[in-house]
Design a protein around this motif. Structure first.
Motif, PDB file in Angstrom:
ATOM      1  N   TYR A 179      10.380   0.871   2.494  1.00  0.00           N
ATOM      2  CA  TYR A 179       9.284  -0.055   2.782  1.00  0.00           C
ATOM      3  C   TYR A 179       9.267  -0.358   4.272  1.00  0.00           C
ATOM      4  N   ILE A 180       8.050  -0.358   4.857  1.00  0.00           N
ATOM      5  CA  ILE A 180       7.844  -0.665   6.270  1.00  0.00           C
ATOM      6  C   ILE A 180       6.952  -1.908   6.359  1.00  0.00           C
ATOM      7  N   PRO A 181       7.265  -2.868   7.242  1.00  0.00           N
ATOM      8  CA  PRO A 181       6.410  -4.062   7.348  1.00  0.00           C
ATOM      9  C   PRO A 181       5.026  -3.694   7.879  1.00  0.00           C
ATOM     10  N   PHE A 182       4.016  -4.415   7.411  1.00  0.00           N
ATOM     11  CA  PHE A 182       2.636  -4.141   7.796  1.00  0.00           C
ATOM     12  C   PHE A 182       2.449  -4.239   9.304  1.00  0.00           C
ATOM     13  N   ALA A 183       3.141  -5.139   9.939  1.00  0.00           N
ATOM     14  CA  ALA A 183       2.977  -5.314  11.384  1.00  0.00           C
ATOM     15  C   ALA A 183       3.345  -4.046  12.148  1.00  0.00           C
ATOM     16  N   GLN A 184       4.248  -3.239  11.581  1.00  0.00           N
ATOM     17  CA  GLN A 184       4.680  -2.015  12.244  1.00  0.00           C
ATOM     18  C   GLN A 184       4.037  -0.765  11.648  1.00  0.00           C
ATOM     19  N   ASP A 185       3.281  -0.922  10.585  1.00  0.00           N
ATOM     20  CA  ASP A 185       2.648   0.229   9.919  1.00  0.00           C
ATOM     21  C   ASP A 185       1.322  -0.212   9.305  1.00  0.00           C
ATOM     22  N   PRO A 186       0.362  -0.648  10.122  1.00  0.00           N
ATOM     23  CA  PRO A 186      -0.882  -1.234   9.593  1.00  0.00           C
ATOM     24  C   PRO A 186      -1.776  -0.199   8.919  1.00  0.00           C
ATOM     25  N   ASP A 187      -2.698  -0.716   8.104  1.00  0.00           N
ATOM     26  CA  ASP A 187      -3.626   0.138   7.372  1.00  0.00           C
ATOM     27  C   ASP A 187      -4.881  -0.673   7.090  1.00  0.00           C
ATOM     28  N   ARG A 188      -6.012   0.041   6.903  1.00  0.00           N
ATOM     29  CA  ARG A 188      -7.263  -0.650   6.541  1.00  0.00           C
ATOM     30  C   ARG A 188      -7.251  -1.106   5.092  1.00  0.00           C
ATOM     31  N   ARG A 189      -6.397  -0.506   4.295  1.00  0.00           N
ATOM     32  CA  ARG A 189      -6.421  -0.762   2.859  1.00  0.00           C
ATOM     33  C   ARG A 189      -5.124  -1.447   2.438  1.00  0.00           C
ATOM     34  N   MET A 190      -5.260  -2.414   1.539  1.00  0.00           N
ATOM     35  CA  MET A 190      -4.095  -3.131   1.069  1.00  0.00           C
ATOM     36  C   MET A 190      -4.348  -3.623  -0.354  1.00  0.00           C
ATOM     37  N   MET A 223       0.855  -1.185   0.000  1.00  0.00           N
ATOM     38  CA  MET A 223       0.000   0.000   0.000  1.00  0.00           C
ATOM     39  C   MET A 223       0.890   1.233   0.000  1.00  0.00           C
ATOM     40  N   PRO A 224       0.920   1.987  -1.108  1.00  0.00           N
ATOM     41  CA  PRO A 224       0.180   1.768  -2.353  1.00  0.00           C
ATOM     42  C   PRO A 224       0.985   0.927  -3.341  1.00  0.00           C
ATOM     43  N   LEU A 225       0.276   0.176  -4.173  1.00  0.00           N
ATOM     44  CA  LEU A 225       0.911  -0.652  -5.194  1.00  0.00           C
ATOM     45  C   LEU A 225       1.307   0.208  -6.395  1.00  0.00           C
ATOM     46  N   PRO A 226       2.458  -0.072  -7.014  1.00  0.00           N
ATOM     47  CA  PRO A 226       2.836   0.691  -8.215  1.00  0.00           C
ATOM     48  C   PRO A 226       1.781   0.597  -9.313  1.00  0.00           C
ATOM     49  N   PHE A 227       1.656   1.695 -10.052  1.00  0.00           N
ATOM     50  CA  PHE A 227       0.802   1.805 -11.238  1.00  0.00           C
ATOM     51  C   PHE A 227      -0.695   1.784 -10.913  1.00  0.00           C
ATOM     52  N   THR A 228      -1.060   1.994  -9.660  1.00  0.00           N
ATOM     53  CA  THR A 228      -2.481   2.101  -9.307  1.00  0.00           C
ATOM     54  C   THR A 228      -2.957   3.545  -9.304  1.00  0.00           C
ATOM     55  N   GLY A 229      -2.038   4.489  -9.484  1.00  0.00           N
ATOM     56  CA  GLY A 229      -2.397   5.899  -9.437  1.00  0.00           C
ATOM     57  C   GLY A 229      -2.349   6.472  -8.032  1.00  0.00           C
ATOM     58  N   ASN A 230      -2.021   5.647  -7.048  1.00  0.00           N
ATOM     59  CA  ASN A 230      -1.905   6.105  -5.664  1.00  0.00           C
ATOM     60  C   ASN A 230      -0.433   6.226  -5.285  1.00  0.00           C
ATOM     61  N   ASP A 231      -0.125   7.199  -4.462  1.00  0.00           N
ATOM     62  CA  ASP A 231       1.229   7.309  -3.942  1.00  0.00           C
ATOM     63  C   ASP A 231       1.177   7.904  -2.545  1.00  0.00           C
ATOM     64  N   ARG A 232       2.254   7.732  -1.816  1.00  0.00           N
ATOM     65  CA  ARG A 232       2.362   8.260  -0.462  1.00  0.00           C
ATOM     66  C   ARG A 232       3.835   8.519  -0.192  1.00  0.00           C
ATOM     67  N   ASP A 233       4.148   9.672   0.313  1.00  0.00           N
ATOM     68  CA  ASP A 233       5.540   9.962   0.635  1.00  0.00           C
ATOM     69  C   ASP A 233       5.627  10.512   2.051  1.00  0.00           C
ATOM     70  N   THR A 235       3.822   0.412   2.591  1.00  0.00           N
ATOM     71  CA  THR A 235       3.618  -0.595   3.620  1.00  0.00           C
ATOM     72  C   THR A 235       3.542  -1.955   2.939  1.00  0.00           C
ATOM     73  N   ILE A 236       4.301  -2.932   3.457  1.00  0.00           N
ATOM     74  CA  ILE A 236       4.445  -4.229   2.785  1.00  0.00           C
ATOM     75  C   ILE A 236       3.913  -5.339   3.689  1.00  0.00           C
ATOM     76  N   ASN A 237       3.204  -6.286   3.076  1.00  0.00           N
ATOM     77  CA  ASN A 237       2.674  -7.422   3.814  1.00  0.00           C
ATOM     78  C   ASN A 237       3.005  -8.709   3.074  1.00  0.00           C
ATOM     79  N   GLY A 238       3.266  -9.776   3.845  1.00  0.00           N
ATOM     80  CA  GLY A 238       3.493 -11.087   3.246  1.00  0.00           C
ATOM     81  C   GLY A 238       4.727 -11.143   2.376  1.00  0.00           C
ATOM     82  N   ASN A 239       4.662 -11.990   1.365  1.00  0.00           N
ATOM     83  CA  ASN A 239       5.801 -12.212   0.469  1.00  0.00           C
ATOM     84  C   ASN A 239       5.727 -11.287  -0.748  1.00  0.00           C
ATOM     85  N   TYR A 240       5.659  -9.997  -0.487  1.00  0.00           N
ATOM     86  CA  TYR A 240       5.479  -9.038  -1.584  1.00  0.00           C
ATOM     87  C   TYR A 240       6.638  -9.071  -2.570  1.00  0.00           C
TER      88      TYR A 240
END
Length: 805
Positions: A617-628, A495-505, A528-533
């Motif tokens: 990149y930050i692991p999801f466990a340390q930077d959770p979000d409702r959206r993925m 979150m956010p995935l490349p090429f989805t039109g979303n970004d965060r800095d 934010t990264i989760n699993g075996n991204y």
């Protein structure tokens, strides 16, 4: 005049072949111009569909050294709104989506979260009910305003919709209004609802460093954009001094809302309209050549008219009326071609082109088409009419005379061919550059392997998953279930995935180095990264390690960075083991150091045309979000049953969550190529039409020349000339004209294609290989067009030729 019109119509009926070719040629040129003009009219010329649209403005922020158009924060917005004296009103908005209903009948709606002033700024009133108030906005009231299209599509235009409770993202909302048909805002993708901004992101509105809002306003009567921009800039300067932690280096400026909407597509549309004008000029040159050839057959008629006392003006008028009749017929056929073309543009046009759905054949387009017909008549009919309206009467009345009209006619026909070749050279060079540019863009490595990777944007409802603990629990349960699905090799999320039109800095600074001070911290893209991204996307690990089970909420904070991050902030150093500290904006707590544990290859995020930027990149466990954005790599492309399998495992955890459709990551990348692909296809098609018309023009001139020189060719062959000599003579005559056109076109292309530099990627506007290829293609087309009449000259029987005429 009426007599001339009747006579012109009879002439065209007597020569249906000539009339059909001329009308079809003009229809292609006029139709292409009308189709593209309809786009220009809807996108660039037509005012925005709101009262007094020239007073509407957009307010953007800019930070030194970063992009020109950046969004603003809510607290900055309120300060600008309250301190401005040139703005009548100002509102803030951000695009949003919600899930209407629940279970199997749930539907995803796209809309906008806005402040209440939107209705005053845009000057629009609801068709039914009312709009929400400023108090409802501030108090986070659960109200919603539907667009007419959403009311019609989802509620069957229920007249009792006002006051009705509907479920959006598992929360009850009261419908307070329905906007009128045709209301569209934001301009662009369809917006189906409006809701108060506080309902969407109440926490972000308290953070001055959270820049995610677009600002739109209306000028006061008598105020202009320059005054408003100066005033907004002055407010921004005061905010820099007042809030150095979040606003240092950040300024705000004002531009016209119309310019803001169409700014990105303006260069491409202007390039395309220039191309279709050139096609129309080539078509007119072709028809002018046809009229000159036809005038040879009418030479005796014109001489008789002159001998009987007809003035030159009278003859020219007759020929112009015939030309105008051709142009009107071509315009009618052109409107039909434009109508079809507009349907194709809606289907194949880039989805991000603003106001694409508003493109249509209207009165403005019809007037333009008639104007194009009139201008075409002047271009293709006037000069031939002036040329043939002054014949040598005695020579023309001599029985059996089939001589040429005169050297002026030959020069004019050659000049028309030179014009066609030069313009075709210009168009083909532009199309060639765009084709090579698109090829370079398409072959650009995004930094990961998108093949066999599917993705879906999963958003958990805020009503149930506003707490970080519940977010972690849900995705911790989901991840092993996704990995266990048959045919799934790896699963992860970003979150956010490349090429989805979303970004965060996020801004940060590096531990152990001097703190540059509030507002001067560098920025980098924050994922934010989760699993075996990384395994799922095949992003290579260059050094260190990836995230694993040891990276939890309780463990030391860790991060991974990409190669671009290392090159920018740790040149010549080993980044592993270094620490960064995230800037918390207005929050006063001391940031904890985050250790860099791994370096991965750089990926492109927004589009293939934009080079990789620094990312961490930050692991999801340390930077959770409702959206993925979930990503799954499958063993085979198009794995059947995957959609149902993913839906089932998600509904095992929570049956009320809406599961969107899986989409190949390759489609996300392809979507970013829609605008350059559209430019390439349109300009390429027009360039191909131009080349065909130029080849037809060359063929017509050479065929006419051979017909006029039939007797001369017979005499030459009777005196011993060989057939190959005749072939060389005709080809030499052809290529002397074509070579001049190629030379002029080459110089014109070298001078003008540099204006396309903003549309090119990885190719120079003066690319030698493109110009060499275009010269070869046009020369080959000219050779083919010249060879056919030259071959006819080779096969002339001398005895037949000597009896010619």
């Amino acid at each position: 005049m009426f007599s001339d019109c009747r006579y012109a119509l009879r002439q065209l009926v007597k020569t249906p072949g000539f009339a059909a070719i001329a009308v079809l040629t003009l229809a292609l040129g006029i139709g292409a111009n009308s189709a593209i003009f309809s786009v220009i009219d809807a996108v660039l010329l037509r005012p925005l569909p709101f009262p007094k649209p020239n007073q509407l403005i957009a307010v953007w922020s800019k930070v030194q050294g970063e992009a020109d158009r950046e969004t603003g924060s809510f607290l900055d917005f309120t300060d600008i709104r309250d301190q401005s004296r040139t703005l009548d009103s100002l509102f803030a908005y951000t695009r949003a989506s919600t899930i209407l209903g629940s279970g199997s009948e749930a539907r995803e709606l796209s809309g906008a979260a806005v402040t209440a002033d939107i209705f005053r700024v845009l000057g629009t009133s609801p068709l039914l009910g009312r709009t929400f108030t400023a108090d409802e906005d501030r108090n986070d009231s659960h109200v919603i305003v539907l667009t007419y299209e959403a009311w019609q599509r989802y509620f069957n235009r229920d007249p009792n919709i006002i006051g009705r409770e509907i479920i959006c993202s598992l929360r009850s909302y009261t419908v307070v209004g329905v906007m009128p048909a045709g209301y569209r805002f934001p301009i662009g993708p369809t917006s189906e609802y409006l809701m108060p901004l506080h309902q969407l992101v109440p926490d972000s509105l308290k953070n001055r460093g959270s820049h995610f809002l677009r600002l739109v306003g209306r000028l006061k009567p008598g105020a202009n954009i320059r005054q408003a921009s100066a005033e907004v800039s002055a407010v921004a300067n005061r905010l820099q001094k007042q809030f150095p932690d979040t606003n240092t280096g950040r300024t705000y400026y004002v531009i016209s809302l119309h310019k803001d909407v169409v700014g990105d597509v303006r260069p491409a549309l202007l390039t395309i309209i220039s191309a279709v004008v050139l096609v129309l000029l080539i078509a007119c040159a072709n028809v002018a050549n046809l009229l000159l050839a036809r005038a040879t057959q009418r030479r005796r008629e014109i001489a008789i008219r002159t001998a009987l006392g007809a003035s030159r003006f009278r003859v020219v008028r007759q020929l112009l009326i015939e030309g105008m009749l051709l142009a009107l017929l071509g315009a009618c056929a052109g409107l039909l071609i434009a109508w079809w073309g507009i349907d194709l543009l809606r289907v194949f046009g880039p989805s991000d082109m603003p106001r694409l759905e508003e493109i249509q054949i209207n009165s403005t387009v019809v007037v333009f088409t008639l104007l194009a017909a009139f201008v075409s008549t002047v271009l293709f009919a006037l000069f031939p009419a002036l040329q043939v309206s002054r014949p040598n009467v005695n020579e023309s009345l001599q029985e059996g005379s089939r001589g040429a009209i005169g050297p002026e006619s030959h020069r004019l026909r050659a000049l028309l061919v030179i014009t066609q070749v030069a313009l075709s050279m210009l168009l083909l060079a532009g199309a060639g550059l765009l084709i090579k540019s698109f090829g370079n863009l398409r072959n650009t490595n995004p930094g990961f392997d998108p093949s066999r990777v599917m993705t879906l944007d999963l958003s958990l409802p805020r009503t149930r998953y506003s707490e970080e603990l519940k977010q972690r629990q849900f995705f911790n349960q989901l991840q092993p279930k996704l990995n266990a699905l048959p045919g799934v090799e790896h699963a992860g999320g970003a979150m956010p995935l490349p090429f989805t039109g979303n970004d965060r800095d996020s801004s940060f600074w590096i531990e152990g180095r001097p703190d540059p001070g509030p507002g001067n911290h560098p920025n980098a893209s924050h994922l934010t990264i989760n699993g075996n991204y990384f395994q799922t996307m095949h992003i290579p690990l260059l050094s260190g390690r990836t995230f694993d089970q040891r990276d939890t909420k309780e463990s030391a904070l860790v991060a991974m960075v990409n190669e671009a991050f290392v090159r920018t902030f740790f040149p010549g150093e080993n980044a592993i083991g270094k620490h960064i500290l995230l800037d918390h904006g207005a929050k006063k707590e001391k940031p904890l150091p985050i250790e860099i544990v791994g370096v991965v290859g750089s990926t492109r995020h927004e589009s293939l045309a934009i080079a990789p930027i620094p990312e961490f990149y930050i692991p999801f466990a340390q930077d959770p979000d409702r959206r993925m954005d979930l990503v799954l790599r499958t063993s085979v492309a198009g794995l059947s049953g995957l959609q149902n399998a993913v839906r089932n495992v998600i509904h095992e955890i929570d049956p009320d969550i809406y599961v969107p459709k899986l989409e190949p990551v390759e489609h996300l990348i392809t979507g970013t190529l829609s605008q350059p692909r559209f430019n390439m296809i349109v300009l390429g098609c027009f360039a191909g039409v131009a080349m065909i018309l130029a080849a037809i023009g060359i063929y017509g001139v050479i065929a006419y020349s051979v017909a006029q020189r039939t007797k001369e060719i017979g005499i030459r062959m009777a005196l011993g000339a060989q057939r190959t000599d005749m072939l060389q003579m005709v080809l030499r005559q052809s290529f002397s004209v074509v070579a001049i056109g190629l030379a002029i076109g080459l110089f014109a292309a070298l001078a003008l294609t540099r204006l396309m530099a903003s549309l090119l990627y990885g190719v120079s506007a003066h690319d030698f290989s493109i110009y060499a290829l275009v010269l070869f293609v046009l020369s080959f087309a000219a050779l083919v067009a010249s060879y056919l009449p030259a071959r006819r000259a080779m096969n002339i029987d001398p005895m037949v030729a000597l009896r010619y005429e």
